[in-house]
Design a protein around this motif. Sequence first.
Motif, mmCIF file in Angstrom:
data_model
loop_
_atom_site.group_PDB
_atom_site.id
_atom_site.type_symbol
_atom_site.label_atom_id
_atom_site.label_comp_id
_atom_site.label_asym_id
_atom_site.label_seq_id
_atom_site.Cartn_x
_atom_site.Cartn_y
_atom_site.Cartn_z
ATOM 1 N N ARG A 20 0.842 -1.186 0.000
ATOM 2 C CA ARG A 20 0.000 0.000 0.000
ATOM 3 C C ARG A 20 0.878 1.236 0.000
ATOM 4 O O ARG A 20 2.030 1.177 0.407
ATOM 5 C CB ARG A 20 -0.928 -0.016 1.209
ATOM 6 N N ALA A 21 0.332 2.342 -0.469
ATOM 7 C CA ALA A 21 1.101 3.586 -0.533
ATOM 8 C C ALA A 21 0.898 4.365 0.758
ATOM 9 O O ALA A 21 -0.154 4.269 1.386
ATOM 10 C CB ALA A 21 0.633 4.415 -1.724
ATOM 11 N N PRO A 22 1.896 5.151 1.170
ATOM 12 C CA PRO A 22 1.711 6.009 2.339
ATOM 13 C C PRO A 22 0.596 7.017 2.084
ATOM 14 O O PRO A 22 0.438 7.503 0.953
ATOM 15 C CB PRO A 22 3.062 6.695 2.508
ATOM 16 N N ALA A 23 -0.198 7.348 3.110
ATOM 17 C CA ALA A 23 -1.377 8.186 2.932
ATOM 18 C C ALA A 23 -1.020 9.623 2.577
ATOM 19 O O ALA A 23 -1.698 10.261 1.774
ATOM 20 C CB ALA A 23 -2.223 8.148 4.208
ATOM 21 N N SER A 24 0.050 10.161 3.158
ATOM 22 C CA SER A 24 0.383 11.572 2.973
ATOM 23 C C SER A 24 1.831 11.780 3.369
ATOM 24 O O SER A 24 2.416 10.929 4.039
ATOM 25 C CB SER A 24 -0.512 12.440 3.860
ATOM 26 N N PRO A 25 2.419 12.934 2.972
ATOM 27 C CA PRO A 25 3.776 13.225 3.461
ATOM 28 C C PRO A 25 3.828 13.252 4.991
ATOM 29 O O PRO A 25 4.826 12.849 5.583
ATOM 30 C CB PRO A 25 4.074 14.607 2.866
ATOM 31 N N GLY A 26 2.736 13.693 5.623
ATOM 32 C CA GLY A 26 2.710 13.708 7.091
ATOM 33 C C GLY A 26 2.835 12.311 7.662
ATOM 34 O O GLY A 26 3.568 12.070 8.630
ATOM 35 N N ALA A 27 2.123 11.356 7.047
ATOM 36 C CA ALA A 27 2.219 9.965 7.507
ATOM 37 C C ALA A 27 3.636 9.450 7.317
ATOM 38 O O ALA A 27 4.163 8.680 8.127
ATOM 39 C CB ALA A 27 1.222 9.099 6.741
ATOM 40 N N MET A 28 4.261 9.898 6.215
ATOM 41 C CA MET A 28 5.632 9.472 5.937
ATOM 42 C C MET A 28 6.600 10.060 6.971
ATOM 43 O O MET A 28 7.492 9.375 7.465
ATOM 44 C CB MET A 28 5.991 9.942 4.532
ATOM 45 N N PHE A 29 6.392 11.339 7.305
ATOM 46 C CA PHE A 29 7.230 11.969 8.326
ATOM 47 C C PHE A 29 7.121 11.199 9.632
ATOM 48 O O PHE A 29 8.132 10.881 10.269
ATOM 49 C CB PHE A 29 6.791 13.432 8.542
ATOM 50 N N ARG A 30 5.891 10.853 10.029
ATOM 51 C CA ARG A 30 5.706 10.156 11.307
ATOM 52 C C ARG A 30 6.353 8.773 11.286
ATOM 53 O O ARG A 30 6.980 8.357 12.262
ATOM 54 C CB ARG A 30 4.215 10.056 11.637
ATOM 55 N N ALA A 31 6.211 8.063 10.165
ATOM 56 C CA ALA A 31 6.803 6.721 10.095
ATOM 57 C C ALA A 31 8.325 6.789 10.173
ATOM 58 O O ALA A 31 8.955 6.007 10.893
ATOM 59 C CB ALA A 31 6.369 6.024 8.801
ATOM 60 N N PHE A 32 8.938 7.728 9.445
ATOM 61 C CA PHE A 32 10.400 7.834 9.479
ATOM 62 C C PHE A 32 10.880 8.333 10.839
ATOM 63 O O PHE A 32 11.938 7.920 11.314
ATOM 64 C CB PHE A 32 10.907 8.721 8.339
ATOM 65 N N ASN A 33 10.084 9.220 11.459
ATOM 66 C CA ASN A 33 10.438 9.679 12.794
ATOM 67 C C ASN A 33 10.414 8.504 13.779
ATOM 68 O O ASN A 33 11.338 8.328 14.581
ATOM 69 C CB ASN A 33 9.441 10.764 13.226
ATOM 70 N N ARG A 34 9.378 7.675 13.655
ATOM 71 C CA ARG A 34 9.237 6.538 14.565
ATOM 72 C C ARG A 34 10.395 5.541 14.375
ATOM 73 O O ARG A 34 10.995 5.072 15.342
ATOM 74 C CB ARG A 34 7.899 5.847 14.307
ATOM 75 N N LEU A 35 10.727 5.262 13.132
ATOM 76 C CA LEU A 35 11.788 4.268 12.926
ATOM 77 C C LEU A 35 13.158 4.832 13.310
ATOM 78 O O LEU A 35 14.014 4.115 13.821
ATOM 79 C CB LEU A 35 11.756 3.715 11.501
ATOM 80 N N ALA A 36 13.363 6.140 13.110
ATOM 81 C CA ALA A 36 14.658 6.726 13.475
ATOM 82 C C ALA A 36 14.872 6.678 14.981
ATOM 83 O O ALA A 36 15.975 6.397 15.450
ATOM 84 C CB ALA A 36 14.748 8.170 12.989
ATOM 85 N N LEU A 37 13.793 6.913 15.747
ATOM 86 C CA LEU A 37 13.940 6.948 17.207
ATOM 87 C C LEU A 37 14.130 5.561 17.790
ATOM 88 O O LEU A 37 14.548 5.414 18.933
ATOM 89 C CB LEU A 37 12.726 7.629 17.840
ATOM 90 N N GLN A 38 13.820 4.509 17.005
ATOM 91 C CA GLN A 38 14.101 3.142 17.476
ATOM 92 C C GLN A 38 15.478 2.672 17.035
ATOM 93 O O GLN A 38 15.908 1.592 17.407
ATOM 94 C CB GLN A 38 13.079 2.168 16.903
ATOM 95 N N GLY A 39 16.148 3.462 16.188
ATOM 96 C CA GLY A 39 17.371 2.995 15.546
ATOM 97 C C GLY A 39 18.610 3.315 16.352
ATOM 98 O O GLY A 39 19.331 4.260 16.060
ATOM 99 N N PHE A 40 18.894 2.509 17.351
ATOM 100 C CA PHE A 40 20.135 2.656 18.112
ATOM 101 C C PHE A 40 21.231 1.877 17.397
ATOM 102 O O PHE A 40 21.058 0.699 17.101
ATOM 103 C CB PHE A 40 19.976 2.110 19.527
ATOM 104 N N GLY A 41 22.369 2.545 17.140
ATOM 105 C CA GLY A 41 23.473 1.843 16.484
ATOM 106 C C GLY A 41 23.230 1.588 15.009
ATOM 107 O O GLY A 41 23.913 0.789 14.395
ATOM 108 N N GLY A 42 22.260 2.254 14.419
ATOM 109 C CA GLY A 42 21.977 2.082 12.997
ATOM 110 C C GLY A 42 20.492 1.922 12.754
ATOM 111 O O GLY A 42 19.793 1.292 13.542
ATOM 112 N N VAL A 43 20.022 2.479 11.658
ATOM 113 C CA VAL A 43 18.580 2.550 11.402
ATOM 114 C C VAL A 43 18.104 1.463 10.451
ATOM 115 O O VAL A 43 16.927 1.127 10.407
ATOM 116 C CB VAL A 43 18.238 3.959 10.844
ATOM 117 N N LEU A 44 19.042 0.855 9.703
ATOM 118 C CA LEU A 44 18.636 -0.075 8.646
ATOM 119 C C LEU A 44 17.732 -1.224 9.132
ATOM 120 O O LEU A 44 16.714 -1.510 8.494
ATOM 121 C CB LEU A 44 19.878 -0.628 7.941
ATOM 122 N N PRO A 45 18.079 -1.895 10.266
ATOM 123 C CA PRO A 45 17.195 -2.989 10.699
ATOM 124 C C PRO A 45 15.772 -2.513 10.955
ATOM 125 O O PRO A 45 14.803 -3.189 10.596
ATOM 126 C CB PRO A 45 17.850 -3.477 11.996
#
Lengths: 187, 193
Positions: B10-35
């Motif tokens: 499925r496609a992301p709903a909006s740029p805002g949804a994309m911002f929130r998803a990337f923000n969420r994954l970045a804040l979980q990314g200790f020692g690297g974000v790729l996983p």
Amino acid sequence: MSGSAWLLGTAGLGAADFAALFGHFALLSLLAVGGAIATAPDMHRWLVGERGWIADAQFSASIALAQAAPGPNVLFVAVIGFNVGGLVGALAALSGSLLPSTLLARSAGRYGRRHAESLPVQAFQAGMAPLVIGLVAATGWLVAEPVRGSAGGLVLIALTLLLMLRTQAGPLLPIAIGAVAGALGWV
Amino acid sequence: MSEAAPEALRAPASPGAMFRAFNRLALQGFGGVLPVAQREIVERERWLSREQFVELLAIGQVLPGPNVVNLAVLIGDRFFGWRGIAAAVGGLLLAPLAIVLALAALYAQFASQPAVAGALRGMGAAAAGLVLGTAWKLAPALSRNPLGRWPAAALALAAFAAMALLRWPLLAVVAGLGSAACAAAAWRLRTRR
């Protein structure tokens, strides 16, 4: 910190110095094949050796700190910039590191989508996919380097793999276990 | 390209949804974000198939610049153009930047504590496990590679050995193994057509 140290740092950089910082990091951005960390040796040569804006130990600590904090490892560039020239230094270093590579990635991505059915693009995707997976595994191997000699470290790596591949646990659980075990001196 | 059950993506709903998803994954990314990026974008949000993720990661790794930021640029542009790039890269960097600069300002006070140094080592071990696990999770993408499953697996092992054990520079791995692999893939694709 007093006065404007948090804004401009304590090395006494002027506008021309901040422009040079931005420019040097922008140049390195285009050479950073393999990620921003691959350019760390040259950043060290320029900032510590040539300009004398930051001490050696502070440079290494900046990298370790950024690796331990959440977010992409490229933020080590912002920490180095902060230690050189405060908030302005952080923004100059980070934007310099990201602007050229972002423009290039956008163009390459668009080219790839426009020519998705062409032989060169398909051959690139098919040929590079195995390398990408090998390189991700190599990154894991290199990140493990400081702890490969310790039994506790190997147990932690195995436990993390088990949690990741056999349960629904997110990445924060193994990181938290690692932090506690490490603080207790088991790693 | 996207024959991997496209109805499941499925496609992301909006740029805002994309911002929130990337923000969420970045804040979980200790020692690297790729996983975390693989987990959130492929497994949770389903914006990309595993194969598409590997394709974009290949572009992001070969191009200069931070791999995960390049990946965010490619994903953001794919769905929302410049607004998507701003949303994905902003989500990835803004909150972690504030945190890491606050830590940098505090660092001098706690750097000498042995418990802090030990915690950093332990987090590094867990981060290594997460990256190795990500490689394991991405590996099934090779089963439908035009090179054939086993030649592709051999190439992955060769890239690992060249980089991790022989310590070749990345440029040498990409220029040497990569160009040979792309030439072999081109030959296989042409004879198939």
